[in-house]
Design an enzyme around this catalytic site. Structure first.
Site, PDB file in Angstrom:
ATOM      1  N   PHE A   1      21.356  -1.455  -3.329  1.00 30.44           N
ATOM      2  CA  PHE A   1      20.069  -2.307  -3.685  1.00 30.44           C
ATOM      3  C   PHE A   1      18.705  -1.782  -3.715  1.00 30.44           C
ATOM      4  O   PHE A   1      18.865  -0.817  -2.639  1.00 30.44           O
ATOM      5  CB  PHE A   1      19.258  -4.535  -2.175  1.00 30.44           C
ATOM      6  N   GLU A   2      18.157  -1.828  -4.340  1.00 28.28           N
ATOM      7  CA  GLU A   2      16.767  -0.708  -4.594  1.00 28.28           C
ATOM      8  C   GLU A   2      16.053  -0.606  -3.990  1.00 28.28           C
ATOM      9  O   GLU A   2      15.080   0.460  -3.184  1.00 28.28           O
ATOM     10  CB  GLU A   2      15.813  -1.697  -5.777  1.00 28.28           C
TER      11      GLU A   2
END
Lengths: 273, 321
Positions: free
Chosen positions: A57-58
């Site tokens: 996840f960024e």
């Protein structure tokens, strides 16, 4: 579990897009997940054909295994089960280092070379509408081996040339001069790949290896290649159509609606007739 | 031991001057220092230069209130609760604000450079995009690139001089006056412990000249030092601290409370016009202090948002349809 394909009345367009996206994931890949439908698609792949995929996840969750679908990549639901909860520096460094196989992205406009715009509609200096901006779209698209775009299909969105290149496709501009060059030439040693598919609400599109031009691969049920070509501002190549987009299986629908997104946060459930 | 770092919300807002450059902790709709953002709006701050790794509701509130002249970042919106920044979009259309676009990784690397004392960072991201188009150098076009706080160029392009790896982009360090962080715990001497993803908080805290930390709770410094490996930011990197429970609302805080999606949806739907924004600000910002704001939200709402201590998120919030 029932691997038979569901009947048309048993699923909706969002189910079809989610399953098409999920099938782009291969087992053991490291996948960069954006908020929304892609998150469901990746977790669906994890439950079905790609149990060993790794999720990033960024916002900084690395090798995540969220017990519940996160509302966004910054969500508290990302952390539990992850290898590490960290930050953006780790997420982007890992991506630039070359770990990421696949990223799912979106866009407001796409052109025939897979350049995508999420910044503004119209002239950048006098925009008709300012949009969200790039976010991590160009970064993931620069670093990953493959990227898949999921888009609403409208004629105005499938354009000859995007009004602003937010995210790099196959033929891009070399600054400061602005000459158009193939992506491979510009990225040099950092070249790993680029856009591999666009999944729109009408069909699935891919890109020619050499020219980098988009072509139609499959049509979603009820759309002919000619109809889809008419919905693009550029002259869409429909000579390589391989058939109809495969519908969801009953197993996939079960995972989407009973396990991953029972609250219908991202994927609405079709009411039985 | 007390370090004398404690200040009030009013004092914290006064550290941010008209024309200051400013950045925040958090990520999109998580851990944004809202109590202080509201106080800046109440105090009528003008001419701010926001430099953010990514924007979010805090950007939209400050921009809508007319506090911001320059926004330098990559993204603004409310995630699931509002697909773009309608206030920013309106002001861009009216040419009331300057926007400088970088990519998300570029913004992060700009803060990493500043945090390590380097004048710039080198990266291979976003090559070939219009983000690098020299005609779209907004601060340059406006004649603001003084080479002091605002870098003399938006980008420089170069080739790898060491390994022949080809095209590289140089992005300038992000020089910022004040960073405002919103975290779970800070010690009396300034040690910060962030729970959950720490986003780009360590970088922005170190990059800024002045770092203000508002926390859900100020805890004994000794408590945090018992397990120093769990801490996120060093005591001496923090200049001022303040305790503001539920200070991130309507954004969320890992382990404490969820994002108030309904509030953000209302804000997004109601502030497409300036009149809409002014009405919203009149109801939720002006004439209130933080306690009055919480009182207006009410116990049922806050209890609903409160995170389950085992799961770290709220099980009461209805998500989706």
């Amino acid at each position: 579990m029932d691997k038979e394909f569901a009947k048309p009345e048993e699923y909706g367009l969002a189910d079809l897009l989610c399953c098409a996206a999920s099938r782009e994931v291969q087992d053991n890949e490291i996948v960069f997940a954006g908020t929304g439908l892609p998150m469901v698609a990746i977790m669906l792949a994890q439950k079905t054909h790609a149990p060993n995929l790794k999720l990033i996840f960024e916002a900084g969750t690395l090798d995540g295994r969220p017990p519940e679908i996160p509302t966004s990549v910054g969500d508290a639901r990302c952390e539990m089960g992850a290898s590490r909860s960290s930050g953006l520096h780790d997420a982007f460094s890992i991506a630039q280092r070359g770990y990421v196989d696949l990223g799912f992205l979106g866009g407001a406009e796409v052109d025939q070379y897979g350049n995508v715009n999420t910044t503004c509609i119209g002239d950048y200096l006098n925009p008709e509408l300012r949009l969200t901006g790039s976010g991590g779209n160009p970064d993931i698209n620069s670093f990953a081996r493959r990227t898949v775009f999921i888009m609403v299909h409208e004629k105005r969105r499938f354009t000859e040339q995007v009004s602003y290149i937010t995210s790099p496709g196959w033929r891009v501009r070399k600054w400061p001069g602005g000459e158009t060059v193939h992506r491979r030439e510009l990225y040099g040693a950092a070249y790993r790949g680029g856009p591999s598919a666009v999944i729109s609400t009408l069909g699935v599109f891919r890109f020619d290896d050499e020219s980098g031009r988009i072509y139609l691969d499959t049509c979603h049920a009820g759309n002919s290649p000619e109809q889809i070509r008419d919905m693009c501002q550029f002259d869409l190549d429909i000579t390589r159509v391989s058939g109809e987009t495969l519908p969801p299986t009953r197993e996939e629908l079960h995972f989407i609606h009973e396990v991953l997104d029972p609250g219908q946060i991202f994927i609405p459930k079709v009411k039985p007739v | 031991m007390s370090s004398g770092k404690r200040i009030t919300l009013q004092q914290a807002a006064e550290i941010v001057k008209n024309g200051s450059s400013l950045t925040f902790s958090g990520f999109t709709i998580w851990r944004r220092p809202f109590a202080l953002v509201y106080e800046l709006i109440r105090q009528g701050r003008k001419g701010l230069h926001l430099i953010e790794v990514n924007g979010g509701p805090q950007t939209e509130f400050l921009v809508g209130a007319g506090c911001v002249d320059i926004w330098e970042s990559c993204w603004v919106g409310h995630e699931l609760y509002g697909k773009y920044g309608a206030n920013l979009s309106r002001k861009v259309g009216n040419k009331e604000i300057l926007v400088e676009d970088y990519s998300h990784a570029e913004m992060l690397f700009r803060f990493s450079a500043a945090a390590s004392g380097a004048p710039y960072a080198v990266t291979q991201t976003s090559l070939g995009t219009d983000i690098h188009n020299p005609a779209y150098d907004t601060l340059g076009n406006a004649g603001l690139r003084d080479g002091k706080r605002i870098p003399s160029h938006k980008y420089r392009f170069t080739e790898d001089p060491f390994y022949g790896a080809g095209a590289q982009v140089l992005v300038p360090a992000a020089k910022v006056d004040v960073a405002i962080l919103c975290v779970q715990q800070v010690g009396e001497e300034g040690t910060v412990r962030v729970n959950g993803q720490f986003y780009s908080d360590p970088e922005v805290a170190r990059a800024a000249d002045v770092t203000i930390v508002m926390a859900e709770e100020i805890v004994p410094e000794e408590y945090l030092r018992r397990e120093s490996d769990l801490n996120t930011i060093t005591s001496f990197e923090v200049d001022h601290i303040l305790e503001v429970p539920f200070g991130a609302h309507p954004t969320g805080m890992f382990g404490r409370y969820d994002v108030d999606g309904a509030f953000l949806k209302d804000f997004y739907a109601g502030t497409r016009t300036q009149e809409g924004f002014d009405d919203f600000a009149k109801e939720w910002i002006h004439g209130l202090d933080h306690l009055a704001y919480l009182e207006k939200l009410g116990w049922p709402k806050m209890l609903n948002l409160k995170a389950n201590t085992a799961l770290k998120y709220s099980t009461g919030v209805k998500r989706g349809q």
